[in-house]
Design an enzyme around this catalytic site. Structure first.
Site, PDB file in Angstrom:
ATOM      1  N   LYS A 172      16.876  -8.449 -34.049  1.00 45.33           N
ATOM      2  CA  LYS A 172      16.186  -9.744 -33.247  1.00 45.33           C
ATOM      3  C   LYS A 172      14.892  -9.544 -32.921  1.00 45.33           C
ATOM      4  O   LYS A 172      14.037  -8.850 -33.851  1.00 45.33           O
ATOM      5  CB  LYS A 172      16.203  -8.533 -31.580  1.00 45.33           C
ATOM      6  CG  LYS A 172      16.653  -7.862 -31.424  1.00 45.33           C
ATOM      7  CD  LYS A 172      17.276  -7.321 -30.274  1.00 45.33           C
ATOM      8  CE  LYS A 172      19.123  -8.123 -30.146  1.00 45.33           C
ATOM      9  NZ  LYS A 172      19.213  -8.885 -28.871  1.00 45.33           N
ATOM     10  N   ARG A 173      13.692  -9.862 -32.547  1.00 44.00           N
ATOM     11  CA  ARG A 173      12.456  -9.895 -32.313  1.00 44.00           C
ATOM     12  C   ARG A 173      11.761  -8.691 -31.397  1.00 44.00           C
ATOM     13  O   ARG A 173      13.075  -7.858 -30.696  1.00 44.00           O
ATOM     14  CB  ARG A 173      11.552 -11.177 -31.087  1.00 44.00           C
ATOM     15  CG  ARG A 173      11.713 -12.138 -31.678  1.00 44.00           C
ATOM     16  CD  ARG A 173      10.688 -11.975 -33.408  1.00 44.00           C
ATOM     17  NE  ARG A 173       9.635 -12.355 -33.155  1.00 44.00           N
ATOM     18  CZ  ARG A 173       8.813 -12.836 -33.227  1.00 44.00           C
ATOM     19  NH1 ARG A 173       9.189 -14.203 -33.753  1.00 44.00           N
ATOM     20  NH2 ARG A 173       7.389 -13.138 -33.278  1.00 44.00           N
ATOM     21  N   HIS A 206      13.890 -20.037 -19.602  1.00 41.22           N
ATOM     22  CA  HIS A 206      14.096 -19.961 -21.036  1.00 41.22           C
ATOM     23  C   HIS A 206      14.264 -17.583 -20.513  1.00 41.22           C
ATOM     24  O   HIS A 206      14.281 -17.374 -20.834  1.00 41.22           O
ATOM     25  CB  HIS A 206      13.895 -19.436 -21.926  1.00 41.22           C
ATOM     26  CG  HIS A 206      14.590 -20.829 -23.049  1.00 41.22           C
ATOM     27  ND1 HIS A 206      15.823 -20.639 -23.468  1.00 41.22           N
ATOM     28  CD2 HIS A 206      14.088 -22.183 -22.508  1.00 41.22           C
ATOM     29  CE1 HIS A 206      16.150 -21.623 -23.784  1.00 41.22           C
ATOM     30  NE2 HIS A 206      15.111 -23.153 -24.001  1.00 41.22           N
ATOM     31  N   LYS A 213      12.992  -5.046 -25.142  1.00 42.13           N
ATOM     32  CA  LYS A 213      14.322  -5.661 -25.862  1.00 42.13           C
ATOM     33  C   LYS A 213      15.568  -3.805 -26.540  1.00 42.13           C
ATOM     34  O   LYS A 213      16.317  -3.477 -26.632  1.00 42.13           O
ATOM     35  CB  LYS A 213      14.860  -6.030 -27.147  1.00 42.13           C
ATOM     36  CG  LYS A 213      14.301  -7.345 -26.803  1.00 42.13           C
ATOM     37  CD  LYS A 213      14.406  -8.512 -28.228  1.00 42.13           C
ATOM     38  CE  LYS A 213      14.958 -10.099 -28.168  1.00 42.13           C
ATOM     39  NZ  LYS A 213      15.486 -11.137 -27.870  1.00 42.13           N
ATOM     40  N   THR A 218      21.627 -14.451 -28.106  1.00 38.63           N
ATOM     41  CA  THR A 218      22.803 -15.300 -28.759  1.00 38.63           C
ATOM     42  C   THR A 218      23.292 -14.566 -29.687  1.00 38.63           C
ATOM     43  O   THR A 218      24.235 -14.758 -30.488  1.00 38.63           O
ATOM     44  CB  THR A 218      22.202 -16.901 -28.970  1.00 38.63           C
ATOM     45  OG1 THR A 218      21.084 -16.077 -29.420  1.00 38.63           O
ATOM     46  CG2 THR A 218      21.919 -17.705 -28.146  1.00 38.63           C
ATOM     47  N   LYS A 268      26.029 -13.978 -31.955  1.00 39.00           N
ATOM     48  CA  LYS A 268      27.238 -13.906 -33.212  1.00 39.00           C
ATOM     49  C   LYS A 268      27.994 -12.806 -33.819  1.00 39.00           C
ATOM     50  O   LYS A 268      28.834 -13.394 -34.865  1.00 39.00           O
ATOM     51  CB  LYS A 268      25.783 -14.425 -34.128  1.00 39.00           C
ATOM     52  CG  LYS A 268      24.830 -15.121 -33.636  1.00 39.00           C
ATOM     53  CD  LYS A 268      23.014 -15.429 -34.234  1.00 39.00           C
ATOM     54  CE  LYS A 268      22.539 -16.296 -33.918  1.00 39.00           C
ATOM     55  NZ  LYS A 268      20.641 -15.794 -33.531  1.00 39.00           N
TER      56      LYS A 268
HETATM   57  C1  PLP Z   1      19.946 -15.331 -33.337  1.00 34.27           C
HETATM   58  C2  PLP Z   1      19.339 -14.909 -33.356  1.00 34.27           C
HETATM   59  C3  PLP Z   1      17.502 -14.863 -33.146  1.00 34.27           C
HETATM   60  C4  PLP Z   1      18.245 -14.388 -31.598  1.00 34.27           C
HETATM   61  O1  PLP Z   1      18.959 -12.978 -31.407  1.00 34.27           O
HETATM   62  P1  PLP Z   1      18.252 -12.101 -30.157  1.00 34.27           P
HETATM   63  O2  PLP Z   1      19.482 -10.981 -30.251  1.00 34.27           O
HETATM   64  O3  PLP Z   1      19.746 -13.149 -29.078  1.00 34.27           O
HETATM   65  O4  PLP Z   1      17.559 -12.132 -29.617  1.00 34.27           O
HETATM   66  C5  PLP Z   1      16.750 -14.607 -33.199  1.00 34.27           C
HETATM   67  N1  PLP Z   1      15.995 -14.196 -34.972  1.00 34.27           N
HETATM   68  C6  PLP Z   1      16.951 -15.026 -35.645  1.00 34.27           C
HETATM   69  C7  PLP Z   1      16.680 -15.621 -37.095  1.00 34.27           C
HETATM   70  C8  PLP Z   1      18.249 -15.919 -35.003  1.00 34.27           C
HETATM   71  O5  PLP Z   1      18.985 -16.131 -35.776  1.00 34.27           O
END
Ligand code: PLP
Length: 809
Positions: A544-545, A356, A550, A652, A656
């Site tokens: 995101k985190r 990953h 990032k 991911t 979304k």
């Molecule tokens: C999809 C998702 C992530 C991943 O987000 P990235 O932008 O790909 O880092 C992290 N936390 C939650 C709650 C998510 O739904």
């Protein structure tokens, strides 16, 4: 089994009386939630039994997806929609004066994951069941999920997430299937009839009790299983007490230390800490999981162990469950008396592995001494795997000691989990094209040379059922009205929307849906943060985190820049923006926490400055989670995906947003690249360094952040702002950030990408003014998002890696 609305109302009222002991008139929304949850779980249980029996009767090959994390979020809506009950229940409840949406909001998220990796596992389970695949999840039932984030005075505070406080309606405890997991002790070796035998002695046994959660497929009667293991102390341990060998206080402490194994989820998604408790958790998961699968296998196939790899596929989500390799070897050799060669042959054909990340701080390594002491027999097996493998390396690379030791599994008194995973599994995949390429060309180059056939790519995906059908019912209906519903079972058919991308009537419908979703989020923002946002502003979202790579920092720097432009000249004509942030920082990650504070400080200044006439708003939404993401995605106009190129394996979140019609503002990193390939350059805002440029700058060591500071007055003004006191806290608060950029030379190239980023934002601003163009881009993004359904991803894993087929019903 089906029922009418009236039958549902009667059944529901009866249950409420029996289970809760209340009349419908006195029921709280929480009572309704609990009653409905139990009802749904019982409703799906017939299909659950039927599916399990069906797999067995047909001797289907089954895949077990091992993951330390399953970020499931809520299940009520998914289960209701997937089992086809949505309409009856919605109407039935409404007639009893309850709103289904309020019931959904009662559910506590199952937050058994940190972020992307754990959410991927959850999306995969949904796709496996919805595509009729025999595939199950194997994880840990942490007593405390990922911490709850509170923002206090702009700082992140962490609260424990005791999600089990209310009974979890979806799980079934299966005490009869309890497994013993052994820790500690020592191994006695004996030779009998020229065969070595290994006797593990004086170990502690921890009980692993499984809790099963049904995974309901979409309108197909398939119900798979997510099995979560909970640690309990052994009944025999009471002997310790009755024999007076320990006193009561010590006993309680001992019992607690055992239950701690499934006590909490480690809250860091990108750096590993070599904590012994984490190692215990990992072995606990794989030993319980593997033993339980093995038991099942023997019931079905007896001693025909040569069938194992034909009937079972074990997948490991990152290296966290990699100890399943020596655990399977142990079972085959010690319990089943197979030879090393036979055991190795089976193991190597059974286990596959997903990498990953390429961040070096995230590569797992465990100290030899720790593993040896906690898992003596497992350590011996790892050592033997390493020795045999190093002998093979020697025949390929004779006398090349450096090469051999750099490729070894055990070296520098550490066990390199990624090496073990690559050597012992039959498939190694990355999670987006660029990520797999970087693995092959750089990070795992030497392994790719040794085992080219193992490496493959499986670009991540998300379940469109949760992220479109559930999260955005308005958009779903609009799509259905235009192209029918076939896309739901075949998301690639969303491309039929392309013909509407310039259709004014359809565009307006999409615009109306977006506006309604923005209104809903705006209300949420007002309730939680007390900020009034402009519905005509661009909702520009980065959730995101929190992590340096990032680059939330790039986003805030640009906001500071815009604010400076506006305070210099309040009449500058910009499209109003609402910048929305969300995300948790690991509790020990000070730098990430400072960035949260910076965002909140900027928000305070910007949101309260009347001179800029509400052209900018900044919002930090606390406690980013799956259920919050479901509220945010449908309302976004811009999706910020701005990681330093080469650092984000896939992402991911980007998918979304795209599926909900947001336009991506991003770097050529992770799956952004594939998103760009699909929608075309004209339908995405791409900026900044490429991965090759980043890697080159890093190897050449030719980048000087200070030169940019000295030459670009915008950058200078932004950085200098950090050291002034217009931002609450001023210099002392933000000097760490200032110096990370100027003294530590900006490891993630924030300044280097600033100009390109600002320019891309100007283009966003211009494009938004051209409503038709924007809406056409938005429709085009939705139309191409089907490729990023996890149904596509799972189909690829099923055919290329696991060799499983949909069940015959
Ligand atoms: C999809 C998702 C992530 C991943 O987000 P990235 O932008 O790909 O880092 C992290 N936390 C939650 C709650 C998510 O739904």
């Amino acid at each position: 089994m089906s029922f009418s609305k009236e039958e549902f109302k009667i059944e529901f009222t009866n249950r409420l009386e029996k289970q809760i002991g209340k009349n419908i008139a006195d029921a709280t929304i929480h009572d309704v939630y609990v009653t409905l949850g139990q009802f749904i779980r019982e409703y799906v249980s017939r299909d659950w039994i039927e599916t399990t029996t069906n797999y067995k009767d047909n001797h289907e090959k089954q895949v077990y997806y091992f993951s330390m994390e399953f970020l499931m979020g809520r299940l009520m809506q998914t289960n209701i929609i997937n089992s086809g009950l949505a309409e009856i229940i919605k109407e039935g409840l409404t007639e009893m004066d309850f709103q289904l949406e309020d019931v959904y909001n009662e559910e506590h998220d199952a937050g058994l994951g940190n972020g992307g990796l754990g959410r991927l596992a959850a999306c995969f389970l949904d796709s496996l069941a919805s595509l009729d695949f025999p595939g199950h999840g194997c994880g840990i039932r942490y007593k405390y999920g990922l911490f709850e984030q509170k923002i206090i005075n702009g700082y992140q505070a962490e609260l424990p997430d005791y999600w089990l406080q209310e009974d979890y309606v979806w799980e079934v405890r299966r005490a009869d299937q309890t497994i013993g997991v052994r820790f500690g002790g020592y191994v006695e070796m004996r030779e009998e009839n020229q065969k070595l035998s290994f006797n593990h002695k004086n170990f502690d046994t921890v009980l692993a009790v499984p809790y099963d959660v049904p995974v309901v497929g979409y309108l197909n009667s398939t119900v798979n299983t997510l099995r979560l293991w909970s640690a309990e102390s052994c009944r025999e341990d009471f002997n310790l007490l009755t024999s007076n060998r320990v006193d009561y206080d010590n006993f309680l402490e001992y019992k607690r230390s055992i239950e701690d194994i499934s006590g909490f989820l480690y809250p860091d998604d990108s750096t590993i800490e070599g904590k012994i408790l984490r190692l215990k958790q990992q072995y606990f998961l794989v030993s319980a999981g593997m033993q339980s699968i093995f038991k099942q296998f023997k019931l079905e196939y007896g001693n025909n162990l040569s069938l194992l790899s034909e009937k079972i596929a074990i997948h490991i989500n990152d290296t966290h469950p990699v100890l399943i390799i020596p655990e399977l070897m142990r079972i085959l050799i010690d319990d089943e008396n197979l030879s090393w060669e036979e055991a190795w042959n089976i193991t190597q054909k059974t286990v596959s592995f997903t990498n990953h990340t390429t961040l070096s701080e995230a590569l797992e390594k465990w100290p030899v001494s720790m593993v040896k002491q906690l898992l003596p027999r497992i350590y011996m097996i790892i050592e033997e795997i390493n020795e045999r493998y190093c002998r093979e390396l020697w025949s390929s690379y004779p006398y090349q000691w450096d090469k051999i030791s750099s490729l070894a599994i055990v070296g520098n008194d550490e066990i390199r989990m990624a090496h073990l995973a690559v050597v012992a599994s039959y498939s190694v995949n990355g999670v987006a094209k660029i990520h797999t390429d970087i693995l092959k060309k750089k990070e795992m180059k030497d392994f790719y040379v040794l085992y080219p056939e193992k490496f493959n790519n499986k670009t991540n995906g998300i379940t469109h059922r949760r992220w479109l059908l559930n999260a955005n019912p308005r958009l779903t209906s609009t799509i259905n009205e235009a192209i029918g519903t076939r896309w739901i079972n075949n998301p690639k058919e969303l491309t039929s929307l392309i013909k509407y991308s310039n259709d004014a009537a359809f565009q307006e419908k999409i615009a109306t849906v977006k506006k309604e979703n923005k209104e809903r989020l705006a209300n949420y923002i007002y309730e939680t943060n007390g900020i009034k946002v402009n519905l005509d502003s661009i909702f520009d979202v980065q959730v995101k985190r929190l992590h340096a790579y990032k680059r939330q920092l790039l986003n805030v720097f640009h906001i500071i820049h815009l604010y400076q432009v506006l305070t210099d000249n309040p009449n500058v004509n910009i499209t109003p923006r609402t910048f929305i942030f969300g995300g948790k920082a690991a509790p020990g990650y000070h730098y990430a926490k400072k960035i949260i504070k910076l965002i909140n400080s900027v928000a305070t200044v910007v949101n309260n400055d009347p001179t800029i006439q509400d052209k900018l708003k900044v919002v930090f939404l606390e406690n980013y989670s799956v259920s919050l993401a479901e509220k945010i995605m449908p309302a976004a106009d811009i999706s910020e995906q701005i990681s330093t190129a080469s650092k984000e394996a896939s992402g991911t979140g980007n998918m979304k947003f795209m599926m909900n019609g947001a336009l991506t503002l991003g770097t050529l990193d992770g799956a952004n690249i594939e998103i760009c390939d699909f929608v075309g350059k004209e339908n995405i805002f791409i900026f900044g360094l490429t991965a090759d440029e980043v890697l080159q700058l890093s190897t050449e060591n030719s980048y000087r952040a200070r030169d940019i500071y000295n030459n670009d007055y915008r950058v200078k003004n932004v950085l200098d702002e950090l050291m002034k006191d217009r931002l609450p806290g001023g210099e002392s608060e933000f000097k760490d950030i200032y110096y990370s950029i100027l003294s530590n030379n900006d490891e993630y190239f924030v300044l280097k990408d600033f100009d390109a980023y600002a320019e891309a934002h100007e283009l966003v601003d211009q494009t938004y003014r051209d409503r038709k163009k924007w809406l056409s881009m938005s429709v085009t993004n939705i139309a191409h998002s089907g490729k990023f359904s996890s149904d596509r991803t799972i189909q690829e894993y099923a055919t290329d890696i696991w060799k499983i087929r949909p069940r015959l019903s």
